[in-house]
Design an enzyme around this catalytic site. Structure first.
Site, PDB file in Angstrom:
ATOM      1  N   GLU A 286       0.829  -1.206   0.000  1.00 29.40           N
ATOM      2  CA  GLU A 286       0.000   0.000   0.000  1.00 29.40           C
ATOM      3  C   GLU A 286       0.866   1.260   0.000  1.00 29.40           C
ATOM      4  O   GLU A 286       0.543   2.250  -0.658  1.00 29.40           O
ATOM      5  CB  GLU A 286      -0.938  -0.005   1.216  1.00 29.40           C
ATOM      6  CG  GLU A 286      -1.924  -1.166   1.248  1.00 29.40           C
ATOM      7  CD  GLU A 286      -2.830  -1.193   0.025  1.00 29.40           C
ATOM      8  OE1 GLU A 286      -3.164  -0.119  -0.500  1.00 29.40           O
ATOM      9  OE2 GLU A 286      -3.186  -2.303  -0.414  1.00 29.40           O
ATOM     10  N   ASP A 371       3.846  -3.905  -5.833  1.00 34.56           N
ATOM     11  CA  ASP A 371       4.451  -5.172  -5.421  1.00 34.56           C
ATOM     12  C   ASP A 371       5.972  -5.069  -5.407  1.00 34.56           C
ATOM     13  O   ASP A 371       6.638  -5.521  -4.464  1.00 34.56           O
ATOM     14  CB  ASP A 371       4.033  -6.295  -6.379  1.00 34.56           C
ATOM     15  CG  ASP A 371       2.637  -6.821  -6.108  1.00 34.56           C
ATOM     16  OD1 ASP A 371       2.067  -6.486  -5.048  1.00 34.56           O
ATOM     17  OD2 ASP A 371       2.110  -7.560  -6.957  1.00 34.56           O
TER      18      ASP A 371
END
Length: 429
Positions: A286, A371
């Site tokens: 996040e 990611d």
């Protein structure tokens, strides 16, 4: 009606019907592909996941995906029928005429039209919403809501929508009538200001009406999360745990708020399922969205697209063929602003559906970037195991149809996502 106006109206009706039909056919084709593909791969766990995902979990995810996809086909058919009923079959025209006879022309009638449309549309959607929660989600063990809580949420949402939505609608309708041909620019500026304000007030004023948010009490986890955020150069107003388990067994974590009001929210279900390093990895993902300025990019994109939308509405609201072509005879002696808003809201998704894959592709690209950032800050192994737990916990299929993914998925499929992760270096940046 003049010949040119009749021709323009007929052309819009034909184009609208054709595009709606084409979109519906494409949706059914994609949905059918997804159903066939998932069903064909139901009996065996993909080799890449055979040591981490059980056959029972894989089959549950397949069955859940199939159930949702079949319900989705029903929703598509119902949605298309309702849309035709509102537009070309005259439903919105009849509602507008009835309210005009009852209330006369003016602001009260226009607001009543918006309210009546929202209430009727909500009532039509209610049975499927109930079915999804109390039949489909219940069948797979995800629903934790009582009927009383579901009804309370519905009433709260309606009340909040009325308290916020009615004044906004009244102001926009006033702008349409009182600020001249550039009303759409003033309305856009107000709309963007309101959305930015909502980002600030939602976490502290609106979200607590539906869920409880308690400070994260686990001191070890708090220290890990705080250390991670400091390494990433990020600060938040607080770390909170949300009682998501009272509604659903699905797990999640997210950032909410804007500017100094940002806060980190963990579902209690997430903390119950992930280890501390895995929580770190999910949070780092996040944080990657913020590091790559994905949130700002999305806000800027929303600003640009909404500006184009308001400008287009500003043009269409002055064209008689826009109303007649979508099944409504405008009142030439009074304002039709509420009609314009509703017709635009109904028609726009029909045409914008075909560019949806572009936005999905951008979103998947952002997920890959987040990611990669998470792997640099934590480790590929922790992120991979966390994602696999979330895929299993949320019964997300590991074998979606590739074309369906390209068209609809805002997040990459598990196989593609984890395959990229294996090649990422786990060293910290």
């Amino acid at each position: 009606m003049t010949d040119s106006l009749f021709s323009a109206s007929l052309s819009l009706s034909a184009v609208f019907a054709a595009v709606l039909t084409l979109g519906l056919m494409l949706k059914f084709w994609l949905g059918s592909r997804q159903i066939r593909h998932v069903a064909q791969h139901r009996e065996a766990v993909p080799a890449a996941f055979s040591h981490t995902i059980s056959l029972a979990a894989h089959q549950k995810a397949a069955d859940y995906t199939l159930a949702k996809a079949r319900l989705g086909l029903l929703e598509m058919a119902l949605g298309a029928a309702v849309l035709l009923g509102w537009t070309l079959l005259g439903g919105l025209a009849a509602l507008n005429q009835a309210l005009t006879l009852f209330l006369g022309a003016g602001m009260a009638q226009q607001l009543a039209l918006l309210v009546a449309f929202v209430v009727i549309s909500g009532a039509i959607d209610l049975p499927l919403s109930w079915y999804q929660t109390f039949v489909l989600e219940q069948r797979f063990g995800f629903n934790k809501m009582s009927f009383r809580l579901w009804l309370a949420d519905l009433l709260k949402s309606g009340l909040i929508g009325a308290l916020i939505g009615l004044p906004i609608a009244a102001l926009i309708l006033w702008m349409m009538a009182a600020t001249g041909s550039l009303w759409w620019l003033w309305a856009w500026l107000f709309w963007m200001g309101f959305n930015l304000l909502l980002l600030v007030i939602y976490p502290t004023l609106i979200a607590p009406l539906f869920n409880k948010f308690a400070p994260l009490e686990d001191e070890t986890l708090r220290a890990r999360v705080t250390g991670l955020m400091q390494r990433c150069g990020f600060s938040a107003k607080g770390l909170f745990v949300m009682d998501g388990s009272k509604r659903s067994a699905h797990a999640n974590a997210y950032f909410t708020g804007f500017g100094a009001a940002k806060r980190v929210v963990f579902y209690d279900t997430l903390l119950a399922k992930l280890s501390a390093p895995e929580v770190d990895a999910v949070l780092a993902h996040e944080l990657g969205h913020f590091k790559h300025k994905h949130i700002i990019k999305r806000i800027v994109s929303m600003f640009a697209l909404s500006l184009a939308g308001f400008a287009l509405l500003g043009y269409l609201a002055r064209q008689v063929w826009f109303y007649t072509g979508l099944g409504v005879q405008p009142n030439l002696a009074s304002s039709n602003d509420a009609l314009a808003l509703l017709l635009f809201m109904l028609a726009l998704p029909v045409f914008s559906f075909f560019i949806a894959p572009l936005f999905a592709q951008v979103s998947r690209k952002h997920e890959f970037e987040a990611d990669a950032y998470a792997v640099r800050q934590t480790s590929a192994q922790d992120l991979a195991t966390a994602l696999l737990k979330l895929y299993e916990d949320n019964a997300s299929t590991l074998t979606p149809d590739p074309l369906y993914v390209r068209f609809y998925y805002s997040h990459p499929g598990a196989s593609e996502r984890l395959a990229r992760m294996r090649g990422m270096a786990p060293t910290a940046a």
